[in-house]
Design a protein around this motif. Sequence first.
Motif, PDB file in Angstrom:
ATOM      1  N   ASP A  19       0.916  -1.240  -0.275  1.00 59.45           N
ATOM      2  CA  ASP A  19      -0.225  -0.003  -0.081  1.00 59.45           C
ATOM      3  C   ASP A  19       0.755   1.356   0.122  1.00 59.45           C
ATOM      4  OD1 ASP A  19      -2.216  -1.524  -0.078  1.00 59.45           O
ATOM      5  OD2 ASP A  19      -2.754  -1.364   2.037  1.00 59.45           O
ATOM      6  N   GLU A  20       2.088   1.120   0.675  1.00 61.46           N
ATOM      7  CA  GLU A  20       2.902   2.424   0.980  1.00 61.46           C
ATOM      8  C   GLU A  20       3.614   2.565  -0.628  1.00 61.46           C
ATOM      9  OE1 GLU A  20       5.738   4.592   4.027  1.00 61.46           O
ATOM     10  OE2 GLU A  20       5.259   2.340   4.069  1.00 61.46           O
ATOM     11  N   LEU A  21       3.879   1.662  -1.030  1.00 57.14           N
ATOM     12  CA  LEU A  21       4.553   1.750  -2.409  1.00 57.14           C
ATOM     13  C   LEU A  21       3.593   2.151  -3.461  1.00 57.14           C
ATOM     14  CD1 LEU A  21       7.040  -1.394  -3.094  1.00 57.14           C
ATOM     15  CD2 LEU A  21       7.628   0.788  -2.916  1.00 57.14           C
ATOM     16  N   ASP A  22       2.426   1.725  -3.437  1.00 58.33           N
ATOM     17  CA  ASP A  22       1.485   2.194  -4.361  1.00 58.33           C
ATOM     18  C   ASP A  22       1.027   3.536  -4.097  1.00 58.33           C
ATOM     19  OD1 ASP A  22      -0.724   1.230  -6.472  1.00 58.33           O
ATOM     20  OD2 ASP A  22      -1.973   2.133  -5.087  1.00 58.33           O
ATOM     21  N   SER A  23       1.145   4.048  -2.904  1.00 56.12           N
ATOM     22  CA  SER A  23       0.805   5.606  -2.939  1.00 56.12           C
ATOM     23  C   SER A  23       2.066   6.147  -3.150  1.00 56.12           C
ATOM     24  CB  SER A  23       0.823   5.593  -1.564  1.00 56.12           C
ATOM     25  OG  SER A  23       0.415   7.063  -0.765  1.00 56.12           O
ATOM     26  N   PHE A  24       3.303   5.806  -2.964  1.00 55.87           N
ATOM     27  CA  PHE A  24       4.560   6.432  -3.474  1.00 55.87           C
ATOM     28  C   PHE A  24       4.555   6.532  -4.984  1.00 55.87           C
ATOM     29  CE2 PHE A  24       8.941   6.233  -5.145  1.00 55.87           C
ATOM     30  CZ  PHE A  24       9.516   7.265  -4.511  1.00 55.87           C
ATOM     31  N   PHE A  25       4.037   5.580  -5.810  1.00 54.67           N
ATOM     32  CA  PHE A  25       4.103   5.659  -6.908  1.00 54.67           C
ATOM     33  C   PHE A  25       3.038   6.645  -7.799  1.00 54.67           C
ATOM     34  CE2 PHE A  25       5.194   1.089  -7.355  1.00 54.67           C
ATOM     35  CZ  PHE A  25       6.626   1.171  -6.919  1.00 54.67           C
ATOM     36  N   GLY A  26       2.002   7.069  -6.954  1.00 54.78           N
ATOM     37  CA  GLY A  26       1.165   8.117  -7.463  1.00 54.78           C
ATOM     38  C   GLY A  26       1.465   9.725  -6.773  1.00 54.78           C
ATOM     39  N   LYS A  27       2.554   9.546  -5.963  1.00 54.74           N
ATOM     40  CA  LYS A  27       2.865  10.775  -5.375  1.00 54.74           C
ATOM     41  C   LYS A  27       3.711  11.998  -6.274  1.00 54.74           C
ATOM     42  CE  LYS A  27       5.790  12.101  -1.487  1.00 54.74           C
ATOM     43  NZ  LYS A  27       4.759  12.962  -0.419  1.00 54.74           N
ATOM     44  N   ALA A  28       3.210  13.221  -6.071  1.00 61.47           N
ATOM     45  CA  ALA A  28       4.098  14.211  -6.730  1.00 61.47           C
ATOM     46  C   ALA A  28       5.174  14.452  -5.724  1.00 61.47           C
ATOM     47  CB  ALA A  28       2.988  15.350  -6.905  1.00 61.47           C
ATOM     48  N   ASP A  29       6.196  15.167  -6.282  1.00 64.26           N
ATOM     49  CA  ASP A  29       7.521  15.401  -5.615  1.00 64.26           C
ATOM     50  C   ASP A  29       8.224  16.666  -6.349  1.00 64.26           C
ATOM     51  OD1 ASP A  29       9.608  15.697  -4.014  1.00 64.26           O
ATOM     52  OD2 ASP A  29       9.992  13.626  -3.722  1.00 64.26           O
ATOM     53  N   ALA A  30       7.995  17.760  -5.684  1.00 64.47           N
ATOM     54  CA  ALA A  30       8.601  19.083  -6.638  1.00 64.47           C
ATOM     55  C   ALA A  30       9.991  19.117  -6.131  1.00 64.47           C
ATOM     56  CB  ALA A  30       7.597  20.173  -6.294  1.00 64.47           C
ATOM     57  N   GLU A  31      10.447  18.423  -5.179  1.00 67.09           N
ATOM     58  CA  GLU A  31      11.625  18.486  -4.245  1.00 67.09           C
ATOM     59  C   GLU A  31      13.060  18.003  -4.890  1.00 67.09           C
ATOM     60  OE1 GLU A  31      11.708  18.228  -0.224  1.00 67.09           O
ATOM     61  OE2 GLU A  31       9.576  18.650  -0.036  1.00 67.09           O
ATOM     62  N   GLY A  32      12.627  17.128  -5.803  1.00 67.13           N
ATOM     63  CA  GLY A  32      13.891  16.566  -6.888  1.00 67.13           C
ATOM     64  C   GLY A  32      14.070  15.072  -6.648  1.00 67.13           C
TER      65      GLY A  32
END
Length: 445
Positions: free
Chosen positions: A411-424
């Motif tokens: 579940d945490e990996l799945d959430s990570f794959f949909g996460k926006a990350d503007a910090e680089g």
Amino acid sequence: MSDFDPMLLKCEFDRMTAVRHVGLVSGVAHGVIEISGLTKQARIGDLLTLQRRSGPDLAGEVLHVGANHIHMMPNSAPDGVSLGDRVCLDPSPDFAPGMHWLGRVIDPFGNALDGKPLLSGGQDRNIQQAPPPAVRRKPLGERMATGLAVLNTMLPIVRGQRIGLFAGSGVGKSTLLATLARSMQADVVVVALIGERGREVNEFVTRALGPETMKHSVVVAATSDQSALARRRCAWSAVSLAEYLRDQGMHVLLLADSVTRFAEAHREIAVAMGESPSLRGFPPSVTPLIANLCERAGPGTQDQGDITAVFSVLVAGSDMDEPVADMLRGVLDGHIVLSRDIAERGRFPAIDLSRSVSRSLPGAASEAENQIIAETRKLVGSYEQSEVMIKAGLYSEGADPLLDQAVRVHDELDSFFGKADAEGVENSFSHLSLILRRATAGLPR
């Protein structure tokens, strides 16, 4: 206009001519109009205006030049056309881009679509150029931040890379392209909207890109109601514009949506010219056409900039073996597959990691980062192989240590794959590394 250049206006006057050649309709068959009297003046790609005796004028383009006749492919149905109708020849429109095109929306012929005046640049360009010489091209450049955690880590995009975006309709393809346009590090963005729905062009410009991104972008659009010739030309014009900017030493991000509609437009033209379809409805000439289009993007020579390109592909029914998808996988530097199943459960971008690959790896990542990527793929693959069993309640913890880890952090990996990350990129890898440590240690989130 405060930035008005009188030299551009002079170039416009120099392109004008007082002579207009006229021919006559001599036949109409299978949607193609035969015209006599223009064989010595017409060239492939020239524009034509047919003056119907009843009804509005009909625009079209020269499709074939023979010894006694030329063939015109009209932009709409040739209803009302009769023998002897006058046809005026307009020379092939010049495509002369300039830096003053930034922030504008244009058609494949370089005309403004946003209601404001637009002058051509000072030098005409052939929209069908050869790619840079292979032995003189630079290697792929540094890794680029994308604004998305999954692309920052698992599917890196580097400067000069050419990526395919494979998706069905309605799974977030346009949204992902807009995110890349807003977030990726490039001097200028060129967007080709090939055969797009008319209402979505303005929506993409105003909402998806937004005013800040448009300041350093150019959108080239040919809507779905336009002729196949205009839709095919849209892709060539956008790449030619990207090449012009690359030749100025700039790093260009090219987003083409979609190559499938480009291929379908060429199929329509090729069939009208008598070419037989063979590749599940596509003519043989579509293969070198797509390869040339993709090869024109990528790294430039030492004295040029680079074109980083994302080419979208519409895959009906998620069929990755359909002809256009199969051709592109062979010539691009990686492919990103969007899954309808993932989109339907609400995770965006709906990237199917197991079916996606970036050929910039392993060179685009450090040894430690490549190890993180490999471990993550093992966990994702292990869970997907046993997903039916897990959902059926047949999974028992302790039988397979790797599967236990995969279930623990799925579940945490799945959430990570949909996460926006503007910090680089570094921040994305730090987050992913922390998830993997939890998987092996069995710690709570």
